[in-house]
Design an enzyme around this catalytic site. Structure first.
Site, PDB file in Angstrom:
ATOM      1  CD  GLU A 186      -2.837  -6.995   6.428  1.00 40.58           C
ATOM      2  OE1 GLU A 186      -1.855  -6.763   7.141  1.00 40.58           O
ATOM      3  OE2 GLU A 186      -3.811  -6.221   6.346  1.00 40.58           O
ATOM      4  CG  ASN A 196      -2.098  -0.958   1.067  1.00 35.29           C
ATOM      5  OD1 ASN A 196      -2.570  -1.204  -0.039  1.00 35.29           O
ATOM      6  ND2 ASN A 196      -2.555  -1.516   2.175  1.00 35.29           N
TER       7      ASN A 196
END
Length: 365
Positions: free
Chosen positions: A277, A242
Site C-alpha cells: 500500500e 483486506n
C-alpha cells in the site's frame, strides 16, 4: 521457374524479418502518423523492386514474381496511403527498368488496381484472416487476367497459371502464419517491457522504475540547479481493509488511489507504487511549500473519496504522507528517499491522515 520463385519467397521472408527488427519499438498500424505511412509505402516499394530484380522471365517482356505481395503488406500496416505509394513505386520501376511494353503497362495497371482493391478490402470489418484470403484471391484473379492477355501460347499459359497460383497460395499462407507469429512476438516483447517497469495492478511505475527515474532526475536537478521534491505515502490501516472486506476489495482501493494520484498530481510528475500500500511521487522542479500543497491536496482527495468495493458498499480510507525537498529541506540529494520515509513514519506515528515534512513540524490537516 520454381528456383526463382523460391528466391523471391526467401527475399520476402528476409525483408519481413528485418522490418520487424526495426519496427519492434514502433507502433506501426493503419492509424500511425503520415510520415510512418509514407515510410511503410516506400519500404514496401523497395521490397517490390528487389522481387522484380529476381523475377522469372516467361515470354517477351513478361516476367513473374511476388511483387504484389508488398502492396498487400503495405495495406495491412500502412492504411490507405501506403499501398498507393507502394503501387506507384512498383509500377514505375516495372516500366522504367524493364522498358515500355504492353506487359509493363499492364503490370503498371495491375499495381494500381491491386493497391485500390487492397484499400477497399482492408477498410471492411472482416476478420484479418478473411481479408488476407480475399486479397490473395484478388491477386490471383488480376494476375491471371493479365497473363491470359499477354501469353498467347496455351500450354505455357496453363503451366504458368498452375505454378504461379500454387506458389502464391503457399507463400502467402506461410507469410500470414509468419506475420501472426511475429505479431505475437512483438506483443509479448511489449508486455515484458511493460511488466518490467509497470505495476501490474495499478499501471503505475513499479519500484524498479521508481529507482531508475529517481537516479536520473536527481542528477538532472543537480545539473540544472532545480528543486526536487519527494512524497512517500501509505494507506492507513490498509490491513484492516483486506481483513474485513477481502483482498479483492483491497485491490480496488489501490487502483482507485492510483487514479486519484494521477488526477491530482501534475502531468509530468512521476508516480509509482513502491510495494503493497506504499506509493511515491517525484515532484520535478517543485519547492517545499508547493510540494506540501500537493501532498495536502492528495490527502484531502483521498479522505473525501468514497471507495466503492461493490455496487452497494463503499468505504473511506485515509493516507499518511512524508515530504522532503532538495535542496531547501534535504541538503544531500542521496538522502531524499531515507528522509521522505522518515517523514512518512512520523506522520503515521503521530496520528495518521496527515502530511509531515522531514525535519519540520507536521503540517496539520
Amino acid at each position: 521457374m520454381i528456383t526463382q520463385l523460391f528466391i523471391n519467397s526467401c527475399i520476402l521472408i528476409t525483408f519481413i524479418s528485418v522490418s520487424y527488427i526495426f519496427i519492434l519499438n514502433k507502433n506501426i498500424s493503419p492509424n500511425t502518423s503520415l510520415l510512418l505511412k509514407v515510410l511503410v509505402g516506400a519500404w514496401s516499394g523497395l521490397l517490390g523492386i528487389l522481387l522484380m530484380l529476381f523475377s522469372v522471365p516467361i515470354v517477351s517482356h513478361v516476367i513473374v514474381d511476388f511483387r504484389y505481395l508488398p502492396i498487400l503488406l503495405s495495406a495491412i500496416f500502412g492504411g490507405l496511403l501506403a499501398p498507393v505509394i507502394t503501387s506507384i513505386i512498383i509500377g514505375a520501376f516495372r516500366v522504367l527498368y524493364f522498358g515500355v511494353s504492353n506487359a509493363s503497362l499492364i503490370a503498371l495497371i495491375d499495381a494500381f488496381i491491386l493497391g485500390i482493391g487492397f484499400n477497399i478490402l482492408y477498410s471492411t470489418k472482416a476478420s484479418r484472416k478473411a481479408k488476407w484470403i480475399y486479397s490473395i484471391i484478388y491477386i490471383l484473379i488480376v494476375t491471371s487476367i493479365s497473363m491470359i492477355i499477354l501469353i498467347k501460347n496455351p500450354s505455357i499459359l496453363f503451366e504458368i497459371l498452375i505454378v504461379y497460383s500454387a506458389a502464391i497460395v503457399l507463400v502467402s499462407y506461410f507469410i500470414f502464419k509468419y506475420l501472426e507469429y511475429l505479431s505475437e512476438s512483438v506483443e509479448f516483447h511489449e508486455k515484458l517491457k511493460s511488466e518490467a517497469t509497470k505495476d501490474f495492478l495499478t499501471g503505475l511505475n513499479n519500484v524498479r522504475q521508481f529507482k531508475r527515474d529517481f537516479n536520473n532526475f536527481t542528477h538532472q536537478m543537480i545539473t540544472k540547479n532545480e528543486y526536487l521534491s519527494l512524497l512517500f505515502l501509505d494507506i492507513d490501516f490498509f490491513k484492516n481493509v483486506n481483513d474485513t472486506y477481502g483482498h479483492n476489495s483491497g485491490d480496488i482501493v489501490l487502483k482507485e488511489l492510483a487514479i486519484i494520484l494521477k488526477n491530482t498530481c501534475r502531468d509530468f510528475d512521476i508516480i509509482s507504487r513502491n510495494g503493497g500500500e506504499e506509493f511515491s511521487v517525484i515532484l520535478l522542479d517543485c519547492e517545499a511549500s508547493h510540494a506540501v500543497k500537493i501532498a495536502e491536496l492528495i490527502r484531502k482527495s483521498v479522505e473525501n473519496n468514497n471507495f466503492y468495493i461493490s455496487d452497494t458498499v463503499n468505504i473511506c480510507v485515509t493516507i499518511s504522507i512524508g515530504v522532503t525537498t532538495y535542496p531547501d529541506i534535504t541538503q544531500n540529494v542521496d538522502n531524499l528517499i531515507e528522509n521522505a520515509d522518515t517523514a512518512l513514519y512520523e506522520a503515521k506515528r503521530t496520528g495518521r491522515n496527515k502530511v509531515c515534512v522531514y525535519n519540520l513540524n507536521p503540517v496539520k490537516p
